[in-house]
Design a protein around this motif. Structure first.
Motif, PDB file in Angstrom:
ATOM      1  N   THR A 129      -4.288   4.717  -8.364  1.00 45.14           N
ATOM      2  CA  THR A 129      -5.448   4.629  -7.472  1.00 45.14           C
ATOM      3  C   THR A 129      -5.989   6.016  -7.158  1.00 45.14           C
ATOM      4  O   THR A 129      -5.243   6.998  -7.166  1.00 45.14           O
ATOM      5  CB  THR A 129      -5.069   3.917  -6.154  1.00 45.14           C
ATOM      6  N   ARG A 130      -7.286   6.064  -6.875  1.00 47.34           N
ATOM      7  CA  ARG A 130      -7.891   7.322  -6.408  1.00 47.34           C
ATOM      8  C   ARG A 130      -7.817   7.419  -4.884  1.00 47.34           C
ATOM      9  O   ARG A 130      -8.116   8.462  -4.310  1.00 47.34           O
ATOM     10  CB  ARG A 130      -9.355   7.383  -6.849  1.00 47.34           C
ATOM     11  N   ILE A 131      -7.460   6.328  -4.245  1.00 43.18           N
ATOM     12  CA  ILE A 131      -7.401   6.275  -2.780  1.00 43.18           C
ATOM     13  C   ILE A 131      -5.965   6.571  -2.352  1.00 43.18           C
ATOM     14  O   ILE A 131      -5.063   5.771  -2.601  1.00 43.18           O
ATOM     15  CB  ILE A 131      -7.855   4.894  -2.259  1.00 43.18           C
ATOM     16  N   VAL A 132      -5.742   7.711  -1.712  1.00 45.10           N
ATOM     17  CA  VAL A 132      -4.371   8.132  -1.427  1.00 45.10           C
ATOM     18  C   VAL A 132      -4.054   8.234   0.062  1.00 45.10           C
ATOM     19  O   VAL A 132      -2.916   8.537   0.424  1.00 45.10           O
ATOM     20  CB  VAL A 132      -4.050   9.482  -2.115  1.00 45.10           C
ATOM     21  N   LEU A 166      -8.668  -0.089   4.310  1.00 44.05           N
ATOM     22  CA  LEU A 166     -10.036  -0.602   4.235  1.00 44.05           C
ATOM     23  C   LEU A 166     -10.404  -1.001   2.809  1.00 44.05           C
ATOM     24  O   LEU A 166     -10.833  -2.140   2.554  1.00 44.05           O
ATOM     25  CB  LEU A 166     -11.019   0.458   4.742  1.00 44.05           C
ATOM     26  N   LEU A 167     -10.238  -0.062   1.870  1.00 43.73           N
ATOM     27  CA  LEU A 167     -10.799  -0.211   0.534  1.00 43.73           C
ATOM     28  C   LEU A 167      -9.875  -0.918  -0.451  1.00 43.73           C
ATOM     29  O   LEU A 167     -10.298  -1.288  -1.546  1.00 43.73           O
ATOM     30  CB  LEU A 167     -11.192   1.165  -0.016  1.00 43.73           C
ATOM     31  N   HIS A 168      -8.610  -1.081  -0.072  1.00 47.93           N
ATOM     32  CA  HIS A 168      -7.690  -1.844  -0.911  1.00 47.93           C
ATOM     33  C   HIS A 168      -7.289  -3.159  -0.244  1.00 47.93           C
ATOM     34  O   HIS A 168      -7.557  -4.230  -0.766  1.00 47.93           O
ATOM     35  CB  HIS A 168      -6.437  -1.027  -1.240  1.00 47.93           C
ATOM     36  N   LEU A 213       0.831  -1.205   0.000  1.00 46.90           N
ATOM     37  CA  LEU A 213       0.000   0.000   0.000  1.00 46.90           C
ATOM     38  C   LEU A 213       0.867   1.257   0.000  1.00 46.90           C
ATOM     39  O   LEU A 213       0.608   2.203  -0.760  1.00 46.90           O
ATOM     40  CB  LEU A 213      -0.935  -0.009   1.212  1.00 46.90           C
ATOM     41  N   GLU A 214       1.901   1.281   0.829  1.00 50.33           N
ATOM     42  CA  GLU A 214       2.804   2.442   0.892  1.00 50.33           C
ATOM     43  C   GLU A 214       3.456   2.693  -0.462  1.00 50.33           C
ATOM     44  O   GLU A 214       3.547   3.850  -0.917  1.00 50.33           O
ATOM     45  CB  GLU A 214       3.892   2.205   1.945  1.00 50.33           C
ATOM     46  N   LEU A 215       3.915   1.626  -1.106  1.00 52.00           N
ATOM     47  CA  LEU A 215       4.584   1.770  -2.406  1.00 52.00           C
ATOM     48  C   LEU A 215       3.618   2.259  -3.481  1.00 52.00           C
ATOM     49  O   LEU A 215       3.992   3.055  -4.345  1.00 52.00           O
ATOM     50  CB  LEU A 215       5.206   0.435  -2.819  1.00 52.00           C
ATOM     51  N   VAL A 216       2.365   1.796  -3.426  1.00 49.95           N
ATOM     52  CA  VAL A 216       1.362   2.249  -4.395  1.00 49.95           C
ATOM     53  C   VAL A 216       1.065   3.735  -4.190  1.00 49.95           C
ATOM     54  O   VAL A 216       0.992   4.504  -5.164  1.00 49.95           O
ATOM     55  CB  VAL A 216       0.069   1.411  -4.282  1.00 49.95           C
ATOM     56  N   ILE A 217       0.899   4.145  -2.943  1.00 52.98           N
ATOM     57  CA  ILE A 217       0.622   5.567  -2.666  1.00 52.98           C
ATOM     58  C   ILE A 217       1.776   6.443  -3.126  1.00 52.98           C
ATOM     59  O   ILE A 217       1.572   7.521  -3.696  1.00 52.98           O
ATOM     60  CB  ILE A 217       0.310   5.771  -1.165  1.00 52.98           C
ATOM     61  N   GLY A 242      -4.737  -2.422 -12.024  1.00 50.03           N
ATOM     62  CA  GLY A 242      -4.471  -1.092 -11.466  1.00 50.03           C
ATOM     63  C   GLY A 242      -3.219  -1.079 -10.612  1.00 50.03           C
ATOM     64  O   GLY A 242      -2.108  -1.262 -11.089  1.00 50.03           O
ATOM     65  N   GLY A 243      -3.404  -0.881  -9.302  1.00 48.69           N
ATOM     66  CA  GLY A 243      -2.279  -0.850  -8.368  1.00 48.69           C
ATOM     67  C   GLY A 243      -1.903  -2.209  -7.809  1.00 48.69           C
ATOM     68  O   GLY A 243      -1.198  -2.299  -6.811  1.00 48.69           O
ATOM     69  N   GLY A 244      -2.400  -3.276  -8.447  1.00 50.03           N
ATOM     70  CA  GLY A 244      -2.087  -4.619  -7.968  1.00 50.03           C
ATOM     71  C   GLY A 244      -3.074  -5.147  -6.958  1.00 50.03           C
ATOM     72  O   GLY A 244      -2.799  -6.112  -6.250  1.00 50.03           O
ATOM     73  N   PHE A 245      -4.250  -4.526  -6.919  1.00 50.81           N
ATOM     74  CA  PHE A 245      -5.325  -4.988  -6.036  1.00 50.81           C
ATOM     75  C   PHE A 245      -6.422  -5.606  -6.884  1.00 50.81           C
ATOM     76  O   PHE A 245      -6.854  -5.007  -7.867  1.00 50.81           O
ATOM     77  CB  PHE A 245      -5.906  -3.813  -5.241  1.00 50.81           C
TER      78      PHE A 245
END
Length: 222
Positions: free
Chosen positions: A28-31, A38-40, A15-19, A65-68
């Protein structure tokens, strides 16, 4: 399902690497980390039971996308995954993320259209996962050529899915798929409703698949 300290660390690092990568490439739109957990992470891991029940073999996460959910599911289950996306900038970033996570031995990327993958790797996958990608009838058509006989499409849906499911049921025989199960649940915020639907590759399609790129979306099967 309980996860090890190492697995939880990998979920967080992904998650940190994707952000961080999102500052360069739109993954991702979730930053925010809180929303991402929660959402990823949690949302991706919700289908672990279905992935564990699926036949052994490689999985394809289409429209990753971001691997999710592909990366969290591979971390959780040990199943090898190919992450599929039509945007080369995304798969290039994912290659770097996979390497930093130390998961290159079981996770790889493929850049291109799903229909082309269906020709190149026809019947090579035991599982296809799809999250926030397309309506169920479209997913059935795209997944069928990728799947081995007995393999499963595992589709994540939010909100109401019944209309999509009804349409999917009218074409499932045509594409050689069969509805297996649906499981509804709420994420840990007690507000976000989700569903996981499973279809099995049960027969040879009655039509030639894959069709030309884009036809599944432009001219859905009736």
């Amino acid at each position: 399902m309980e996860f090890t300290t190492e697995q939880n660390s990998l979920f967080e690092k992904h998650l940190e690497l994707v952000i961080e990568a999102n500052k360069i490439t739109n993954l991702t739109r979730i930053v925010s980390p809180e929303s991402g957990r929660l959402l990823h992470i949690e949302d991706s891991l919700a289908a672990v039971p279905e992935v564990l029940l699926a036949p052994e073999g490689k999985a394809a996460d289409i429209g990753t996308g971001g691997g999710f959910p592909g990366i969290p599911l591979s971390i959780a289950t040990g199943r090898p995954f190919d992450l599929i996306d039509s945007v080369g900038k995304k798969t290039a970033q994912l290659d770097l993320i996979i390497e930093q996570l130390g998961l290159s031995d079981r996770i790889s990327t493929w850049h291109g259209r799903i229909e082309d993958l269906g020709k190149e790797r026809k019947g090579q996958y035991s599982v296809v996962t799809a999250r926030a990608l397309a309506a169920l009838p479209i997913l059935l058509e795209l997944a069928s050529p990728l799947l081995k006989m007995g393999g499963c499409l595992i589709s994540y849906k939010s909100g109401t899915y019944q209309e999509e499911l009804d349409r999917a049921l009218t074409i499932q025989n045509k594409v050689g798929m069969k509805f297996v199960s649906v499981r509804e649940f709420t994420l840990s915020d007690n507000e976000t409703s989700r569903s996981v639907l499973v279809f099995e590759k049960a027969a040879k399609p009655k039509i030639s698949l894959p069709r030309r790129v884009g036809l599944a979306q432009k001219k859905p099967l009736a």
